[in-house]
Design a protein around this motif. Structure first.
Motif, mmCIF file in Angstrom:
data_model
loop_
_atom_site.group_PDB
_atom_site.id
_atom_site.type_symbol
_atom_site.label_atom_id
_atom_site.label_comp_id
_atom_site.label_asym_id
_atom_site.label_seq_id
_atom_site.Cartn_x
_atom_site.Cartn_y
_atom_site.Cartn_z
ATOM 1 N N LEU A 51 -10.339 13.551 0.387
ATOM 2 C CA LEU A 51 -11.107 12.648 1.233
ATOM 3 C C LEU A 51 -12.083 13.427 2.116
ATOM 4 O O LEU A 51 -13.270 13.082 2.207
ATOM 5 C CB LEU A 51 -10.169 11.812 2.109
ATOM 6 N N ILE A 52 -11.599 14.492 2.768
ATOM 7 C CA ILE A 52 -12.462 15.270 3.647
ATOM 8 C C ILE A 52 -13.575 15.935 2.839
ATOM 9 O O ILE A 52 -14.726 16.023 3.283
ATOM 10 C CB ILE A 52 -11.645 16.308 4.439
ATOM 11 N N GLN A 54 -14.962 14.695 0.193
ATOM 12 C CA GLN A 54 -15.944 13.650 -0.088
ATOM 13 C C GLN A 54 -16.776 13.324 1.149
ATOM 14 O O GLN A 54 -17.978 13.079 1.048
ATOM 15 C CB GLN A 54 -15.229 12.394 -0.595
ATOM 16 N N LEU A 55 -16.131 13.326 2.310
ATOM 17 C CA LEU A 55 -16.869 13.097 3.555
ATOM 18 C C LEU A 55 -17.909 14.191 3.771
ATOM 19 O O LEU A 55 -19.042 13.928 4.184
ATOM 20 C CB LEU A 55 -15.905 13.051 4.749
ATOM 21 N N LEU A 56 -17.525 15.421 3.479
ATOM 22 C CA LEU A 56 -18.450 16.543 3.650
ATOM 23 C C LEU A 56 -19.635 16.442 2.693
ATOM 24 O O LEU A 56 -20.776 16.738 3.064
ATOM 25 C CB LEU A 56 -17.710 17.865 3.432
ATOM 26 N N ARG A 57 -19.383 16.013 1.472
ATOM 27 C CA ARG A 57 -20.472 15.915 0.503
ATOM 28 C C ARG A 57 -21.476 14.837 0.886
ATOM 29 O O ARG A 57 -22.621 14.863 0.426
ATOM 30 C CB ARG A 57 -19.912 15.661 -0.902
ATOM 31 N N ALA A 58 -21.058 13.891 1.735
ATOM 32 C CA ALA A 58 -21.976 12.843 2.195
ATOM 33 C C ALA A 58 -22.815 13.291 3.379
ATOM 34 O O ALA A 58 -23.783 12.605 3.740
ATOM 35 C CB ALA A 58 -21.180 11.593 2.582
ATOM 36 N N GLU A 59 -22.489 14.443 3.966
ATOM 37 C CA GLU A 59 -23.215 14.907 5.148
ATOM 38 C C GLU A 59 -24.662 15.249 4.820
ATOM 39 O O GLU A 59 -24.921 15.978 3.866
ATOM 40 C CB GLU A 59 -22.528 16.144 5.745
ATOM 41 N N PRO A 60 -25.609 14.755 5.615
ATOM 42 C CA PRO A 60 -27.021 15.050 5.348
ATOM 43 C C PRO A 60 -27.538 16.302 6.039
ATOM 44 O O PRO A 60 -28.682 16.682 5.840
ATOM 45 C CB PRO A 60 -27.737 13.816 5.915
ATOM 46 N N TYR A 61 -26.696 16.945 6.878
ATOM 47 C CA TYR A 61 -27.220 18.035 7.701
ATOM 48 C C TYR A 61 -26.970 19.386 7.066
ATOM 49 O O TYR A 61 -25.847 19.710 6.695
ATOM 50 C CB TYR A 61 -26.589 17.999 9.102
ATOM 51 N N PRO A 62 -28.006 20.212 6.943
ATOM 52 C CA PRO A 62 -27.848 21.551 6.382
ATOM 53 C C PRO A 62 -27.289 22.515 7.414
ATOM 54 O O PRO A 62 -27.129 22.173 8.582
ATOM 55 C CB PRO A 62 -29.284 21.939 6.011
ATOM 56 N N ILE A 101 -19.881 7.619 1.870
ATOM 57 C CA ILE A 101 -18.513 8.066 2.134
ATOM 58 C C ILE A 101 -17.538 7.158 1.393
ATOM 59 O O ILE A 101 -17.877 6.047 0.996
ATOM 60 C CB ILE A 101 -18.198 8.083 3.643
ATOM 61 N N PRO A 102 -16.308 7.630 1.178
ATOM 62 C CA PRO A 102 -15.315 6.800 0.488
ATOM 63 C C PRO A 102 -15.005 5.528 1.284
ATOM 64 O O PRO A 102 -15.079 5.510 2.513
ATOM 65 C CB PRO A 102 -14.087 7.714 0.421
ATOM 66 N N PHE A 103 -14.702 4.476 0.568
ATOM 67 C CA PHE A 103 -14.180 3.206 1.075
ATOM 68 C C PHE A 103 -15.242 2.290 1.686
ATOM 69 O O PHE A 103 -15.181 1.081 1.492
ATOM 70 C CB PHE A 103 -13.047 3.417 2.096
ATOM 71 N N PHE A 104 -16.194 2.834 2.436
ATOM 72 C CA PHE A 104 -17.154 1.977 3.129
ATOM 73 C C PHE A 104 -17.955 1.100 2.158
ATOM 74 O O PHE A 104 -18.113 -0.104 2.410
ATOM 75 C CB PHE A 104 -18.097 2.828 3.988
ATOM 76 N N PRO A 105 -18.478 1.632 1.042
ATOM 77 C CA PRO A 105 -19.272 0.784 0.141
ATOM 78 C C PRO A 105 -18.479 -0.357 -0.484
ATOM 79 O O PRO A 105 -19.071 -1.347 -0.926
ATOM 80 C CB PRO A 105 -19.761 1.766 -0.937
ATOM 81 N N GLU A 106 -17.154 -0.209 -0.541
ATOM 82 C CA GLU A 106 -16.334 -1.259 -1.147
ATOM 83 C C GLU A 106 -16.052 -2.407 -0.190
ATOM 84 O O GLU A 106 -15.560 -3.463 -0.610
ATOM 85 C CB GLU A 106 -15.002 -0.677 -1.642
ATOM 86 N N LEU A 107 -16.329 -2.228 1.085
ATOM 87 C CA LEU A 107 -16.097 -3.299 2.054
ATOM 88 C C LEU A 107 -17.142 -4.404 1.866
ATOM 89 O O LEU A 107 -18.244 -4.147 1.384
ATOM 90 C CB LEU A 107 -16.198 -2.750 3.479
ATOM 91 N N ALA A 190 -14.856 6.963 14.123
ATOM 92 C CA ALA A 190 -15.692 6.105 14.965
ATOM 93 C C ALA A 190 -16.225 4.911 14.185
ATOM 94 O O ALA A 190 -16.326 3.796 14.719
ATOM 95 C CB ALA A 190 -16.848 6.915 15.544
ATOM 96 N N LEU A 191 -16.559 5.122 12.911
ATOM 97 C CA LEU A 191 -17.121 4.049 12.085
ATOM 98 C C LEU A 191 -16.083 2.995 11.757
ATOM 99 O O LEU A 191 -16.332 1.785 11.907
ATOM 100 C CB LEU A 191 -17.697 4.636 10.791
ATOM 101 N N PHE A 192 -14.906 3.414 11.294
ATOM 102 C CA PHE A 192 -13.869 2.463 10.865
ATOM 103 C C PHE A 192 -13.109 1.968 12.099
ATOM 104 O O PHE A 192 -11.935 2.302 12.310
ATOM 105 C CB PHE A 192 -12.929 3.118 9.856
ATOM 106 N N THR A 193 -13.769 1.158 12.888
ATOM 107 C CA THR A 193 -13.184 0.634 14.127
ATOM 108 C C THR A 193 -12.692 -0.786 13.898
ATOM 109 O O THR A 193 -13.509 -1.698 13.697
ATOM 110 C CB THR A 193 -14.229 0.641 15.259
#
Length: 275
Positions: A51-52, A54-62, A101-107, A190-193
């Motif tokens: 999971l982490i 996958q979260l890292l691969r979604a990061e846009p910051y170099p 990120i995982p899970f969010f698009p499926e909501l 913070a997002l999954f509140t």
């Protein structure tokens, strides 16, 4: 970006056009940055879960953060237009990150909108720290239009106090030397509140929030989690006035976020390959 919002135009199209014409280089040119781990690898000496990863691969910051390119500018302060351009990129990055990120698009889309509408300002503060967004007082006040119209001394003082709260939250995160994996987890939490209004299944969202805990160094991550409530002390209205007033006027940021999400695949993301 010496342009202002025209209420007769499409806010997302106008906002994206302003970002696209900005002078800030894209965060990456497509694909995952080489520095990010695959599932089962280590990050900064710590094992990371799938999971982490996958979260890292979604990061846009170099690794070379956005704000660093302005460190050599005369006076050390960032130009007002550059601040607005960079802030716009951070806001777009927030939506693009959530999409990947995982899970969010499926909501359900209504849940996606509700979660981002509630958390966007906290995510912006985290992104500001992660991307080294320059936060000098004078350009921020100018960007907010404080020199354009007379204002009572009490209001100026109150507004400057709010800016200092924003600066302090960013500085505290910087002092903690939060790495990319920790930022990713903090942003997901913070997002999954589950407190967001109108969620179809708050219990499911709460489960997703629990999944985003960083297992390595639990004591340190506990300290980082204590920073999240303080981020809510930075008013969303303050962020809107400081960074987005010059681009979209009084158009609510929540409206832009909703339109970005609803545009789906028809939205032209400005950081794609060939940009």
């Amino acid at each position: 970006i010496g342009i202002f919002w025209d209420c007769d135009e499409n806010p997302v199209g106008f906002f994206w056009d302003a970002v696209q014409r900005g002078r800030i280089p894209p965060s990456h040119s497509g694909g995952s940055p080489n520095a990010l781990p695959a599932a089962g690898d280590f990050f900064n000496g710590q094992p990371v879960s799938e999971l982490i990863s996958q979260l890292l691969r979604a990061e846009p910051y170099p690794a070379a953060r956005y704000g660093a390119q302005y460190a050599q500018q005369p006076g050390g302060a960032m130009a007002i237009d550059n601040i607005c351009e960079l802030a716009a990129r951070l806001l777009f990055s927030t939506v693009e990150w959530a999409r990947n990120i995982p899970f969010f698009p499926e909501l359900p889309v209504s849940d996606q909108v509700a979660l981002l509408r509630l958390s966007w300002s906290e995510l912006f503060v985290l992104n500001a720290a992660q991307s080294a967004l320059p936060l000098h007082m004078a350009p921020l006040l100018a960007a907010a239009g404080f020199h354009a119209s007379p204002m009572s001394a009490d209001r100026v003082v109150a507004f400057m106090d709010q800016i200092r709260v924003f600066q302090e939250q960013v500085e505290k995160l910087n002092r903690l030397q939060v790495d990319s994996a920790e930022y990713s987890c903090l942003k997901a939490i913070a997002l999954f509140t589950p407190d967001a209004c109108g969620l179809s299944d708050p219990a499911h969202v709460e489960t997703l929030q629990e999944k985003a805990q960083f297992p390595a160094q639990p004591q340190r991550f506990g300290r980082l989690l204590l920073r999240l409530p303080a981020l809510r002390a930075v008013p969303a209205a303050l962020i809107s006035q400081l960074f987005f007033m010059r681009l979209v006027g009084k158009t609510p940021i929540e409206t832009l976020i909703r339109d970005m999400l609803l545009s789906g695949s028809t939205f032209n993301w400005p950081y794609g390959a060939g940009q």
